[in-house]
Design a protein around this motif. Structure first.
Motif, PDB file in Angstrom:
ATOM      1  N   ALA A  37       0.821  -1.202   0.000  1.00 50.51           N
ATOM      2  CA  ALA A  37       0.000   0.000   0.000  1.00 50.51           C
ATOM      3  C   ALA A  37       0.857   1.255   0.000  1.00 50.51           C
ATOM      4  CB  ALA A  37      -0.930  -0.007   1.207  1.00 50.51           C
ATOM      5  N   ARG A  38       1.891   1.271   0.810  1.00 48.46           N
ATOM      6  CA  ARG A  38       2.758   2.454   0.885  1.00 48.46           C
ATOM      7  C   ARG A  38       3.457   2.721  -0.441  1.00 48.46           C
ATOM      8  NH1 ARG A  38       8.011   3.602   1.554  1.00 48.46           N
ATOM      9  NH2 ARG A  38       8.538   1.387   1.569  1.00 48.46           N
ATOM     10  N   GLN A  39       4.022   1.685  -1.033  1.00 51.48           N
ATOM     11  CA  GLN A  39       4.750   1.871  -2.284  1.00 51.48           C
ATOM     12  C   GLN A  39       3.810   2.273  -3.426  1.00 51.48           C
ATOM     13  OE1 GLN A  39       6.902  -1.781  -2.911  1.00 51.48           O
ATOM     14  NE2 GLN A  39       8.537  -1.224  -1.495  1.00 51.48           N
ATOM     15  N   ARG A  40       2.649   1.685  -3.448  1.00 52.37           N
ATOM     16  CA  ARG A  40       1.704   2.016  -4.524  1.00 52.37           C
ATOM     17  C   ARG A  40       1.227   3.461  -4.390  1.00 52.37           C
ATOM     18  NH1 ARG A  40      -1.358   0.520  -8.580  1.00 52.37           N
ATOM     19  NH2 ARG A  40      -3.598   0.951  -8.644  1.00 52.37           N
ATOM     20  N   LEU A  41       0.893   3.863  -3.178  1.00 51.84           N
ATOM     21  CA  LEU A  41       0.462   5.239  -2.971  1.00 51.84           C
ATOM     22  C   LEU A  41       1.563   6.225  -3.327  1.00 51.84           C
ATOM     23  CD1 LEU A  41      -1.587   5.035   0.359  1.00 51.84           C
ATOM     24  CD2 LEU A  41      -2.446   5.568  -1.915  1.00 51.84           C
ATOM     25  N   LEU A  42       2.779   5.903  -2.974  1.00 55.70           N
ATOM     26  CA  LEU A  42       3.892   6.806  -3.245  1.00 55.70           C
ATOM     27  C   LEU A  42       4.119   6.960  -4.746  1.00 55.70           C
ATOM     28  CD1 LEU A  42       6.245   8.537  -2.253  1.00 55.70           C
ATOM     29  CD2 LEU A  42       7.647   6.446  -2.129  1.00 55.70           C
TER      30      LEU A  42
END
Length: 431
Positions: free
Chosen positions: A200-205
């Motif tokens: 989730a963090r990498q995709r949002l970033l």
């Protein structure tokens, strides 16, 4: 062979007369060559293309848009090219490149709308996907896959139903689609809580970086606004309709055998207006996403442009019928009919100029009295024609033209009211 050569090549003699003849031959042969059919067919389209300013401007916009997309792709590719950035996002850097490819549209409004839809869909999909995955992990055991399947079914079916709602489909269809994709990606791929949060963090970033690049380049580097395109399109239709009515008036004064030269070309623009509804709706949708810029504020009444466009299409259909009647008529228009025509096309031009310059048209004080006088005059002409229609077939033909002119007056009056309302809602200047 010698005789053939002598027919086409002038021999150079030692006399001054031969030299003068040669110069004369070159002086008159060059225009003759340029006037030949072969050269004419190849140069005239090129010259007309260079003279077509509208086409040239559109080509320049396409080139600018292409360059902007290329610059954006280079910027997001730095996530792969620079090691510090690559360590933060890893292989998920590809999502930033995909965001630029998918989100970057021709106009700034389209890019903003698609980018915000993608951002909202991604954030909501990631958030709900993480919660669903954590809950399924908390249940554990045999219930883990069952809980995930239930969540996938519920959110997938609900999102698909929302996509079928007209108001949501018009503006948020892409966002709902991205939500479904992101939610399923997070829920199904996240087998452990650590993997879910990291994904989730990498995709949002990466989505955020791609969105920032798209919006920055689209809005701040030679922006192409959908609102400007919509505004120019509506104004040009007023001008085309005015020119078409004026052209019909001029054609009616020509001889019957000369009337096939121009009307088809003049009425072509009117016929092209009949299928502009989808274009208007698309531009209005994009314009609503755009921020304040130039002459357009945050609450500009874009819906009024749709109403004006509808009336313009109805008027264009009547003008096409009017032109066809004039083409088939064997009698030129009388002076009593020509004067109303002049008042109609001049009123249309005034309305178009008021929108172009964003000033109030003063319909009640200037245009409406003129149109009412035109209506009275046409009614008088119609009454006279009805008396003569029984004995004169030409009078019946002119009566049909007068009837179409009356319908044109009705639509111009409706347009005047809509333009006046647009001026009030958009706070156009008074003079």
């Amino acid at each position: 062979m010698e005789s053939t050569t002598s027919d086409h090549v002038i021999s150079i003699a030692n006399t001054n007369t031969d030299l003068r003849e040669e110069k004369t031959w070159f002086r008159f042969s060059l225009p003759h060559i340029l006037r030949s059919k072969k050269i004419h067919c190849s140069l005239v389209p090129l010259a007309s293309y260079l003279r077509d300013k509208k086409q040239s401007d559109q080509d320049i916009k396409k080139i600018v848009h292409s360059i902007k997309v290329g610059v954006s792709l280079v910027l997001v590719s730095l996530l792969y090219l620079l090691d510090p950035l690559y360590e933060q996002v890893g292989e998920n850097a590809m999502w930033a490149i995909m965001t630029v490819v998918v989100v970057f549209e021709f106009t700034a409004g389209a890019t903003l709308g698609k980018g915000l839809n993608r951002g909202i869909g991604t954030i909501s999909g990631v958030g709900l996907g993480c919660l669903a995955a954590l809950f399924a992990q908390y249940v554990g055991g045999v219930g883990h896959p069952i809980i995930i399947a239930i969540f996938v079914f519920i959110f997938g079916a609900a999102a698909t139903y929302l996509r079928l709602v007209p108001n949501i489909k018009k503006r948020y269809d892409y966002g709902v689609l991205i939500f479904v994709l992101t939610f399923n990606l997070v829920v199904v791929s996240g087998l452990r809580a650590e993997q879910v949060l990291q994904l989730a963090r990498q995709r949002l970033l990466t989505i955020l970086l791609g969105f920032i690049v798209c919006i920055s380049v689209s809005v701040f580097v030679f922006p192409l606004w959908a609102s400007d395109e919509l505004h120019r399109s509506i104004v040009s239709r007023f001008q085309h309709l005015s020119s078409a009515i004026q052209g019909c008036l001029e054609d009616s004064a020509q001889l019957v055998d000369e009337k096939e030269r121009e009307p088809k070309a003049r009425l072509g623009a009117c016929k092209s207006m009949l299928d502009t509804r989808l274009k208007d709706e698309t531009l209005v949708n994009f314009a609503k996403w755009e921020p304040w810029h130039g002459r357009f504020g945050f609450s500009h009444p874009w819906e009024e442009y749709l109403k004006i466009g509808d009336v313009l299409r109805e008027l264009a259909a009547i003008v096409v019928s009017l032109g066809s009647c004039l083409q088939s008529s064997t009698q030129p228009l009388t002076q009593s009919v020509k004067e109303p025509c002049e008042a109609i096309w001049s009123s249309l031009r005034e309305l178009g100029d008021s929108i172009k310059e964003m000033r109030k048209c003063g319909a009640e004080a200037k245009i409406m009295p003129k149109l009412k006088a035109v209506r009275v005059e046409l009614n008088l002409v119609m009454g006279q024609l009805e008396m003569a229609a029984v004995e004169n077939s030409d009078a019946a033909a002119i009566a049909s033209l007068v009837f179409l002119l009356t319908e044109v007056v009705n639509k111009v009056e409706e347009l005047a009211k809509e333009v006046d309302q647009l001026g009030d809602l958009a706070a156009f200047r008074t003079n």
